[in-house]
Scaffold this motif. Structure first.
Motif, PDB file in Angstrom:
ATOM      1  N   TRP A  55       6.085  10.097   6.329  1.00  0.00           N
ATOM      2  CA  TRP A  55       5.747  11.442   5.846  1.00  0.00           C
ATOM      3  C   TRP A  55       5.448  12.432   6.967  1.00  0.00           C
ATOM      4  O   TRP A  55       5.713  13.616   6.831  1.00  0.00           O
ATOM      5  CB  TRP A  55       4.558  11.355   4.899  1.00  0.00           C
ATOM      6  CG  TRP A  55       4.833  10.518   3.685  1.00  0.00           C
ATOM      7  CD1 TRP A  55       6.056  10.086   3.239  1.00  0.00           C
ATOM      8  CD2 TRP A  55       3.876   9.983   2.763  1.00  0.00           C
ATOM      9  NE1 TRP A  55       5.929   9.336   2.102  1.00  0.00           N
ATOM     10  CE2 TRP A  55       4.607   9.253   1.783  1.00  0.00           C
ATOM     11  CE3 TRP A  55       2.501  10.054   2.650  1.00  0.00           C
ATOM     12  CZ2 TRP A  55       3.979   8.598   0.727  1.00  0.00           C
ATOM     13  CZ3 TRP A  55       1.860   9.400   1.612  1.00  0.00           C
ATOM     14  CH2 TRP A  55       2.599   8.691   0.655  1.00  0.00           C
ATOM     15  N   LEU A  56       4.893  11.942   8.070  1.00  0.00           N
ATOM     16  CA  LEU A  56       4.633  12.813   9.223  1.00  0.00           C
ATOM     17  C   LEU A  56       5.506  12.430  10.410  1.00  0.00           C
ATOM     18  O   LEU A  56       5.231  12.822  11.539  1.00  0.00           O
ATOM     19  CB  LEU A  56       3.149  12.748   9.620  1.00  0.00           C
ATOM     20  CG  LEU A  56       2.151  13.314   8.616  1.00  0.00           C
ATOM     21  CD1 LEU A  56       0.723  13.213   9.157  1.00  0.00           C
ATOM     22  CD2 LEU A  56       2.466  14.764   8.262  1.00  0.00           C
ATOM     23  N   GLY A  57       6.552  11.696  10.151  1.00  0.00           N
ATOM     24  CA  GLY A  57       7.452  11.288  11.219  1.00  0.00           C
ATOM     25  C   GLY A  57       6.903  10.105  12.001  1.00  0.00           C
ATOM     26  O   GLY A  57       5.918   9.468  11.608  1.00  0.00           O
ATOM     27  N   SER A  58       7.544   9.813  13.120  1.00  0.00           N
ATOM     28  CA  SER A  58       7.094   8.731  14.001  1.00  0.00           C
ATOM     29  C   SER A  58       6.840   9.290  15.390  1.00  0.00           C
ATOM     30  O   SER A  58       7.340  10.367  15.744  1.00  0.00           O
ATOM     31  CB  SER A  58       8.144   7.613  14.059  1.00  0.00           C
ATOM     32  OG  SER A  58       9.274   8.036  14.802  1.00  0.00           O
ATOM     33  N   ASP A  59       6.055   8.545  16.180  1.00  0.00           N
ATOM     34  CA  ASP A  59       5.808   8.979  17.545  1.00  0.00           C
ATOM     35  C   ASP A  59       6.889   8.430  18.473  1.00  0.00           C
ATOM     36  O   ASP A  59       7.870   7.832  18.016  1.00  0.00           O
ATOM     37  CB  ASP A  59       4.408   8.576  17.998  1.00  0.00           C
ATOM     38  CG  ASP A  59       4.223   7.047  18.012  1.00  0.00           C
ATOM     39  OD1 ASP A  59       5.216   6.322  17.842  1.00  0.00           O
ATOM     40  OD2 ASP A  59       3.077   6.605  18.196  1.00  0.00           O
ATOM     41  N   ASP A  60       6.711   8.610  19.777  1.00  0.00           N
ATOM     42  CA  ASP A  60       7.761   8.210  20.711  1.00  0.00           C
ATOM     43  C   ASP A  60       7.823   6.700  20.921  1.00  0.00           C
ATOM     44  O   ASP A  60       8.681   6.207  21.662  1.00  0.00           O
ATOM     45  CB  ASP A  60       7.593   8.927  22.056  1.00  0.00           C
ATOM     46  CG  ASP A  60       6.230   8.679  22.679  1.00  0.00           C
ATOM     47  OD1 ASP A  60       5.481   7.814  22.164  1.00  0.00           O
ATOM     48  OD2 ASP A  60       5.897   9.352  23.673  1.00  0.00           O
ATOM     49  N   VAL A 106      17.025   7.857  13.335  1.00  0.00           N
ATOM     50  CA  VAL A 106      17.331   8.494  14.616  1.00  0.00           C
ATOM     51  C   VAL A 106      16.417   7.895  15.675  1.00  0.00           C
ATOM     52  O   VAL A 106      15.402   7.279  15.347  1.00  0.00           O
ATOM     53  CB  VAL A 106      17.131  10.030  14.548  1.00  0.00           C
ATOM     54  CG1 VAL A 106      18.089  10.659  13.553  1.00  0.00           C
ATOM     55  CG2 VAL A 106      15.685  10.371  14.186  1.00  0.00           C
ATOM     56  N   PRO A 107      16.746   8.074  16.943  1.00  0.00           N
ATOM     57  CA  PRO A 107      15.855   7.539  17.991  1.00  0.00           C
ATOM     58  C   PRO A 107      14.458   8.167  17.903  1.00  0.00           C
ATOM     59  O   PRO A 107      14.292   9.333  17.540  1.00  0.00           O
ATOM     60  CB  PRO A 107      16.565   7.929  19.289  1.00  0.00           C
ATOM     61  CG  PRO A 107      17.988   8.102  18.904  1.00  0.00           C
ATOM     62  CD  PRO A 107      17.987   8.631  17.504  1.00  0.00           C
ATOM     63  N   ALA A 108      13.437   7.376  18.245  1.00  0.00           N
ATOM     64  CA  ALA A 108      12.056   7.872  18.232  1.00  0.00           C
ATOM     65  C   ALA A 108      11.862   8.908  19.343  1.00  0.00           C
ATOM     66  O   ALA A 108      12.467   8.795  20.414  1.00  0.00           O
ATOM     67  CB  ALA A 108      11.097   6.712  18.424  1.00  0.00           C
ATOM     68  N   PRO A 109      11.033   9.930  19.068  1.00  0.00           N
ATOM     69  CA  PRO A 109      10.266  10.197  17.839  1.00  0.00           C
ATOM     70  C   PRO A 109      11.159  10.774  16.734  1.00  0.00           C
ATOM     71  O   PRO A 109      11.930  11.699  16.969  1.00  0.00           O
ATOM     72  CB  PRO A 109       9.213  11.207  18.294  1.00  0.00           C
ATOM     73  CG  PRO A 109       9.841  11.915  19.458  1.00  0.00           C
ATOM     74  CD  PRO A 109      10.710  10.900  20.144  1.00  0.00           C
ATOM     75  N   ALA A 110      11.008  10.193  15.538  1.00  0.00           N
ATOM     76  CA  ALA A 110      11.816  10.618  14.395  1.00  0.00           C
ATOM     77  C   ALA A 110      11.064  11.659  13.581  1.00  0.00           C
ATOM     78  O   ALA A 110       9.836  11.595  13.458  1.00  0.00           O
ATOM     79  CB  ALA A 110      12.153   9.413  13.522  1.00  0.00           C
ATOM     80  N   PRO A 142       0.844  -1.207   0.000  1.00  0.00           N
ATOM     81  CA  PRO A 142       0.000   0.000   0.000  1.00  0.00           C
ATOM     82  C   PRO A 142       0.874   1.251   0.000  1.00  0.00           C
ATOM     83  O   PRO A 142       2.094   1.170   0.241  1.00  0.00           O
ATOM     84  CB  PRO A 142      -0.799  -0.133   1.304  1.00  0.00           C
ATOM     85  CG  PRO A 142       0.001  -1.042   2.161  1.00  0.00           C
ATOM     86  CD  PRO A 142       0.717  -1.982   1.247  1.00  0.00           C
ATOM     87  N   PRO A 143       0.288   2.436  -0.264  1.00  0.00           N
ATOM     88  CA  PRO A 143       1.091   3.673  -0.299  1.00  0.00           C
ATOM     89  C   PRO A 143       1.881   3.918   0.982  1.00  0.00           C
ATOM     90  O   PRO A 143       2.993   4.434   0.932  1.00  0.00           O
ATOM     91  CB  PRO A 143       0.037   4.765  -0.522  1.00  0.00           C
ATOM     92  CG  PRO A 143      -1.114   4.063  -1.161  1.00  0.00           C
ATOM     93  CD  PRO A 143      -1.121   2.681  -0.601  1.00  0.00           C
ATOM     94  N   ILE A 144       1.303   3.539   2.121  1.00  0.00           N
ATOM     95  CA  ILE A 144       1.989   3.697   3.407  1.00  0.00           C
ATOM     96  C   ILE A 144       2.204   2.293   3.968  1.00  0.00           C
ATOM     97  O   ILE A 144       1.251   1.639   4.398  1.00  0.00           O
ATOM     98  CB  ILE A 144       1.155   4.544   4.391  1.00  0.00           C
ATOM     99  CG1 ILE A 144       0.845   5.903   3.769  1.00  0.00           C
ATOM    100  CG2 ILE A 144       1.873   4.709   5.717  1.00  0.00           C
ATOM    101  CD1 ILE A 144      -0.181   6.698   4.519  1.00  0.00           C
ATOM    102  N   PRO A 145       3.428   1.785   3.953  1.00  0.00           N
ATOM    103  CA  PRO A 145       3.672   0.384   4.341  1.00  0.00           C
ATOM    104  C   PRO A 145       3.724   0.161   5.849  1.00  0.00           C
ATOM    105  O   PRO A 145       4.524  -0.637   6.345  1.00  0.00           O
ATOM    106  CB  PRO A 145       5.028   0.090   3.686  1.00  0.00           C
ATOM    107  CG  PRO A 145       5.726   1.405   3.688  1.00  0.00           C
ATOM    108  CD  PRO A 145       4.665   2.451   3.486  1.00  0.00           C
ATOM    109  N   LEU A 187       1.424   9.210  10.321  1.00  0.00           N
ATOM    110  CA  LEU A 187       0.390   9.326   9.290  1.00  0.00           C
ATOM    111  C   LEU A 187      -0.558   8.139   9.334  1.00  0.00           C
ATOM    112  O   LEU A 187      -1.782   8.303   9.193  1.00  0.00           O
ATOM    113  CB  LEU A 187       1.033   9.442   7.907  1.00  0.00           C
ATOM    114  CG  LEU A 187       0.064   9.616   6.727  1.00  0.00           C
ATOM    115  CD1 LEU A 187      -0.846  10.809   6.942  1.00  0.00           C
ATOM    116  CD2 LEU A 187       0.837   9.763   5.421  1.00  0.00           C
ATOM    117  N   ALA A 188      -0.032   6.941   9.534  1.00  0.00           N
ATOM    118  CA  ALA A 188      -0.901   5.763   9.638  1.00  0.00           C
ATOM    119  C   ALA A 188      -1.836   5.887  10.834  1.00  0.00           C
ATOM    120  O   ALA A 188      -3.028   5.571  10.752  1.00  0.00           O
ATOM    121  CB  ALA A 188      -0.052   4.494   9.752  1.00  0.00           C
TER     122      ALA A 188
END
Length: 344
Positions: free
Chosen positions: A124-129, A113-117, A98-101, A135-136
């Protein structure tokens, strides 16, 4: 503009709704976003949409396949993100992602880098902690927030309309007792009670819906009650009563359709209140179960990680967009059902 087989009055209402361009385009925009999120599993998922292995087609997004199906060693479900499984499949076929895997609960182990990235081409919107794709989680969180609010709005509207109709039509002691009970309920600190009740059990979608339904049904009672008070002595109601029509028939056939006009115009605002309450509970940690794709939990992460502004901005923009669109739709619906409005 096609109005299908609408009655003249509904054609006029639709034309008034379309005339409010802000509400009309908000409805289309909101419906497009909501439909996309309804199929979130096909937009953001850690399973491929389609796998071609040894000239056979597999649909992991819909069905569960063991690793042994692709030449692996374990009978458990295949982890398509695992390098070993991916190599087995790619040696004899291919995978369509899918577009977002990533799904809302996918842990990303290869962050640069360590989360949050921060946002990147991969996230596309980074990652959480907790190293999950923001984005997902926004896509899944949007869906669950709207579905929860719709379920709560419809359920509370049915109860509120029924109670308001009974009070307004029969009046007397029924109305007096009903109003006293509503005054007691409406005077309670709802948010605190929701927090207390939610702390007794591990809340889930349906448990939380039931708790909030205990207090949300009162919003439409006064509106419907006033409409029934006004209409129960109209000439056509007296004529129907004189002809021997039962009270239930008078309520449902003659008075309720008129009362529903005001109800429908108010429902988008009930929807926004339900989304706001759910977000507040999730923010405080008394909402959906831990790990659920929650916009309120994303707001809390933004508060706790001030050095990662993409978390707070993602939650703020999503909630602002959602609530603004619903308010604009509500304003357009209010104009459409306003008898004083004229079509120019």
């Amino acid at each position: 503009m096609t109005t299908f087989n609408m009655s003249p009055i509904n054609q006029r209402r639709w034309q008034l709704f379309v005339k409010n361009k802000r509400g009309y385009y908000s409805l289309w925009f909101f419906c497009i976003i909501f439909i996309v999120t309804l199929f979130a599993e096909f937009v953001a998922n850690d399973k491929p949409l389609l796998v071609n292995y040894d000239n056979q087609l597999f649909f992991p997004v819909l069905l569960v396949y063991p690793e042994t199906e692709f030449g692996g060693e374990f009978e458990t479900e295949a982890d398509y993100r695992d390098e070993f499984v991916a190599e087995l499949i790619n040696n004899k076929g291919w995978m369509l992602w899918p577009p977002i895997p990533y799904s809302y609960d996918t842990i990303i182990y290869n962050l640069p880098v360590p989360a949050p990235a921060p946002p990147s081409a991969d996230n596309w919107l980074g990652s959480d902690d907790q190293a999950r794709d923001v984005l997902a989680r926004v896509i899944y969180g949007f869906r669950i927030s709207v579905l929860f609010a719709l379920a709560l709005t419809i359920s509370s509207s049915i109860i509120g309309v029924a109670v308001g109709a009974i009070q307004g039509y029969y009046g007397g002691k029924i109305d007096l007792i009903g109003q006293r009970l509503i005054e007691v309920f409406s005077g309670l600190p709802v948010l605190y009670l929701l927090i207390i009740l939610s702390s007794f059990v591990t809340p889930n979608f349906w448990w939380l819906l039931g708790i909030m339904l205990l207090f949300s049904w009162m919003q439409l009672v006064d509106l419907v009650r006033a409409e029934f008070f006004r209409a129960r002595n109209f000439e056509y109601v007296r004529a129907a009563r004189a002809l021997g029509l039962k009270n239930s028939g008078i309520i449902f056939r003659h008075i309720l359709p008129n009362a529903m006009v005001a109800t429908i115009t108010f429902m988008p605002f009930i929807l926004t209140a339900a989304i706001t309450t759910l977000t507040s509970l999730d923010f405080l940690g008394f909402g959906l179960p831990v790990g659920s794709p929650s916009l309120g939990e994303l707001v809390a992460q933004g508060k706790n990680n001030l050095g990662a502004p993409w978390l707070g901005l993602s939650a703020f923009i999503t909630l602002s967009l959602m609530l603004t669109l619903l308010v604009f739709i509500g304003e357009a619906a209010r104009d459409a059902f306003d008898p004083r409005k004229q079509i120019s």
